[in-house]
Design an enzyme around this catalytic site. Structure first.
Site, mmCIF file in Angstrom:
data_model
loop_
_atom_site.group_PDB
_atom_site.id
_atom_site.type_symbol
_atom_site.label_atom_id
_atom_site.label_comp_id
_atom_site.label_asym_id
_atom_site.label_seq_id
_atom_site.Cartn_x
_atom_site.Cartn_y
_atom_site.Cartn_z
ATOM 1 N N GLY A 3 0.843 -1.186 0.000
ATOM 2 C CA GLY A 3 0.000 0.000 0.000
ATOM 3 C C GLY A 3 0.876 1.232 0.000
ATOM 4 N N CYS A 4 0.422 2.274 0.622
ATOM 5 C CA CYS A 4 1.154 3.538 0.671
ATOM 6 C C CYS A 4 2.578 3.328 1.191
ATOM 7 C CB CYS A 4 0.409 4.517 1.573
ATOM 8 S SG CYS A 4 1.286 6.060 1.842
ATOM 9 N N PHE A 5 3.551 3.744 0.417
ATOM 10 C CA PHE A 5 4.939 3.508 0.852
ATOM 11 C C PHE A 5 5.334 4.341 2.056
ATOM 12 C CE2 PHE A 5 6.080 5.783 -3.386
ATOM 13 C CZ PHE A 5 5.778 7.034 -2.893
ATOM 14 N N TRP A 6 4.644 5.444 2.318
ATOM 15 C CA TRP A 6 4.952 6.229 3.520
ATOM 16 C C TRP A 6 4.844 5.365 4.765
ATOM 17 C CZ3 TRP A 6 1.539 11.237 2.989
ATOM 18 C CH2 TRP A 6 2.072 12.067 1.983
ATOM 19 N N ASP A 39 -6.153 3.579 0.849
ATOM 20 C CA ASP A 39 -5.573 3.744 -0.488
ATOM 21 C C ASP A 39 -6.089 2.636 -1.396
ATOM 22 O OD1 ASP A 39 -3.862 6.019 0.058
ATOM 23 O OD2 ASP A 39 -2.768 4.646 1.362
#
Length: 171
Positions: free
Chosen positions: A9-12, A88
């Protein structure tokens, strides 16, 4: 050093869980698996480049084995969601393990099978296991985002539903 690449998912949200262990040299946010050379975040977020948001981890397997990376990875995701991760949505946020060697592929497949057989989740495990392709680092402002903008990172993480899912299913 070896490399491991995971889409969660979101790499952050995928950097911090790996970033604090001895033996992990570097965690880089980026893109993998698509058909566009040198994609930008703007291209990837549309879902049309074929890329997934990923983290590339450079690690010393003598200090931090690949199996431990897999364990951390599984505990950051919903492995049954084939439409994205948490808030996301879209193909670019689907989960995947990208392998560099046959040994990594075999370990990833074994751990996926163990997770499915454990019946921890009622739905099937849909995380894909794919050969690594060209890794494209994300733009600099995405790198180590949790350190650069901790307030925004915490706000995004809190809104995502990821923390609640991890607490409910992995703790």
């Amino acid at each position: 050093m070896e490399k491991a690449t995971f889409a969660g998912g979101c790499f952050w949200c995928m950097v911090k869980p790996f970033d604090t262990f001895e033996g992990i040299h570097k965690v880089t946010s980026g893109y993998m698996g698509g058909h566009v050379d040198n994609p930008s975040y703007e291209q990837v977020k549309t879902g049309t480049s074929g890329h997934l948001e990923v983290v590339e981890i450079e690690f010393d397997p003598a200090l931090f084995p690949y199996s431990q990376l897999l364990e951390i990875f599984w505990q950051q995701i919903d492995p049954t969601d084939d439409e994205g991760q948490f808030q996301d949505r879209g193909d670019q946020y689907r989960t995947a393990i990208f392998y560099y060697t046959d040994e990594q592929r075999e370990q990833a497949e074994l751990e996926k099978t163990k997770l499915q057989d454990s019946q921890k989740f009622a739905k099937p495990i849909v995380t894909r296991i794919l050969p690594a392709t060209t890794f494209y680092p994300a733009e600099e402002y995405h790198q180590d985002f949790y350190k650069k903008d901790p307030e925004h990172y915490q706000q995004d993480l809190a809104q995502s539903g990821r923390v609640e899912f991890i607490e409910k299913n992995w703790k």
